[in-house]
Write an enzyme that holds these catalytic residues in place. Structure first.
Site, short mmCIF file in Angstrom:
data_model
loop_
_atom_site.label_atom_id
_atom_site.label_comp_id
_atom_site.label_asym_id
_atom_site.label_seq_id
_atom_site.Cartn_x
_atom_site.Cartn_y
_atom_site.Cartn_z
CE LYS B 72 -4.09 -1.96 2.18
NZ LYS B 72 -4.90 -2.29 3.16
CG ASN B 93 -7.80 0.53 -1.03
OD1 ASN B 93 -8.05 1.98 -1.51
ND2 ASN B 93 -8.63 -0.37 -0.52
CG ASP B 109 -7.62 0.32 3.43
OD1 ASP B 109 -8.02 -0.29 2.35
OD2 ASP B 109 -6.46 0.00 3.81
N GLY B 133 -3.19 1.25 16.60
CA GLY B 133 -2.57 0.89 15.13
C GLY B 133 -2.46 2.00 14.10
CB ALA B 137 -5.16 -0.15 7.35
N GLY B 161 6.66 6.92 18.38
CA GLY B 161 6.61 8.02 17.58
C GLY B 161 5.45 7.93 16.37
NE ARG B 162 3.33 2.93 12.83
CZ ARG B 162 3.19 1.44 11.93
NH1 ARG B 162 3.68 1.78 10.73
NH2 ARG B 162 2.78 0.39 12.75
#
Lengths: 267, 267
Positions: B72, B93, B109, B133, B137, B161-162
């Protein structure tokens, strides 16, 4: 048929693809066999097979390809191995993935044609045959006819030197074959084969003058679609037995399927 | 369905492909619509999309692709144009061939997840949502939830950090959003979203401790197969309303199909 995430793929690569009969033929066989596989048309233009090859090779669930016009010679240098007829003719019409990686190609146009001729009741053994057209399919057909015990093979091609070159190659590999490449008329031959693409498109000239045919001569064509080419129609009007390109195509598909590991094709 | 030489192709590229539901979903729609098209699984391994792209692009009768794990993000630099959500999230996607040549990508998504949530009766508008998460996605889902008027979005991700980086990006693009990225527990949220791949494989750890859930919290998962992940099963055992990855997947497929020009998907 139903395609899901687990379906294995086969495809025919060529251009044009719309008239091709292989997808319908193979998918009908997969449905009959209950095999989770699909056979797709993939339209790839002349000159673009080489750049597309790494992409086709990267499709891990693509198990094999049938290769048709205009790629039967272009595919040869892209393969890791060649079968005996592919080596002899420098052409390939079927490709399979090898267990050890890479792809292997073989040529079934010739044996498919021979198989179709025999199933139609016109085995080439002992016959005098005139073949017009010595291109990719024509080379394979001439080898198959030579191996099947043709008594004499007369070759013609509009491109200068092509018939002579094929005749020389045939003599080297099938020394018992009687073979000529110039000036043979239509008379005196038991079977006349059109191995040129003439008849594929509306308005194509005839590959030979049909008024010279006699009604005891078998006329065979390689064009599968339209099945009844102007040549086949003219021969039928004269009362000649005919074998259409559909017989060759079914022969090819049968042999290609067996080589691709598709069991039970004719059950 | 029947595939012939005239059949137009669509495909999903990813790895693994065996568990994917898109081929069955799209092919059922094509059959219902009487459309001469087939939707194929194409297994392409991680890291091999770039080399395979010229080949996929050369298949003239391939009209569009759905792109899934692990491609992706990898597909983005291969495209000639991106839709607004693809630009925002750096992920794609769905890919379609452009009339002027080349390919255009968009990301559904997030909107597919939002659509699935709404159809299940759990519109995100005005809700406090915990999303675990923040990968490809997850980024798309967070933007879709933010745009749909989520009252507060708490983000978590195991990668340092995400979550913070996604929160900062969300605040820039959706300034009215209330958003946090650390330390939020499960309590106090109306909807809990698993946007990690945990639950895809047997033996995966849970993305959260389900004993901390209360029965008035909606639990939504992105994993379409297995449809009932261990998290969904645990939430159901507690009496929580649940929305499975199948709802998201059906939402994605609906939006992707419309964008690919497949009319009448829901008729």
């Amino acid at each position: 048929m139903s395609i899901t995430g687990t379906t294995r793929l086969f495809a025919i690569v060529g251009d044009p693809v719309a008239p091709l009969r292989s997808p319908a033929l193979f998918n009908a066989a997969f449905a009959r066999l209950g095999r989770d596989a699909a056979f797709l048309p993939m339209q790839i233009l002349a000159g673009r097979l080489e750049e597309s090859w790494p992409g086709l090779a990267a499709i891990e669930n693509l198990d094999g390809l049938v290769v048709t016009m205009p790629h039967k010679e272009a595919v040869v240098p892209l393969l890791q191995a060649l079968g005996p007829t592919a080596r002899l003719t420098g052409t390939v019409n079927t490709v399979r993935r090898r267990a050890e990686g890479g792809f292997e190609g073989e040529m079934f146009d010739g044996e498919g044609f021979r198989d179709g001729l025999e199933r139609a009741g016109h085995a080439p053994h002992g016959k005098k045959i005139l073949q017009i057209g010595c291109g990719a399919a024509g080379r394979a057909i001439a080898f198959a006819l030579a191996r099947a015990g043709t008594a004499h093979l007369s070759l013609q091609d509009a491109a200068p030197g092509r018939a002579a070159s094929l005749a020389a190659q045939l003599r080297r590999h099938v020394p018992q074959l009687s073979c000529s490449h110039e000036g043979a008329g239509i008379a005196g031959h038991d079977i006349i084969v059109n191995a040129t693409p003439m008849g594929l498109r509306d308005g194509d000239p005839m590959p030979l003058d049909p008024t010279l045919l006699s009604r005891d001569q078998v006329v065979a064509d390689v064009i599968p679609n339209p099945e009844v080419t102007p040549l086949i129609a003219a021969a039928r009007a004269l009362g000649c037995p005919t074998v259409t390109g559909r017989a060759m195509h079914e022969g090819q598909a049968r042999l290609a399927a067996a080589w691709l590991g598709i069991e039970g094709w004719e059950s």
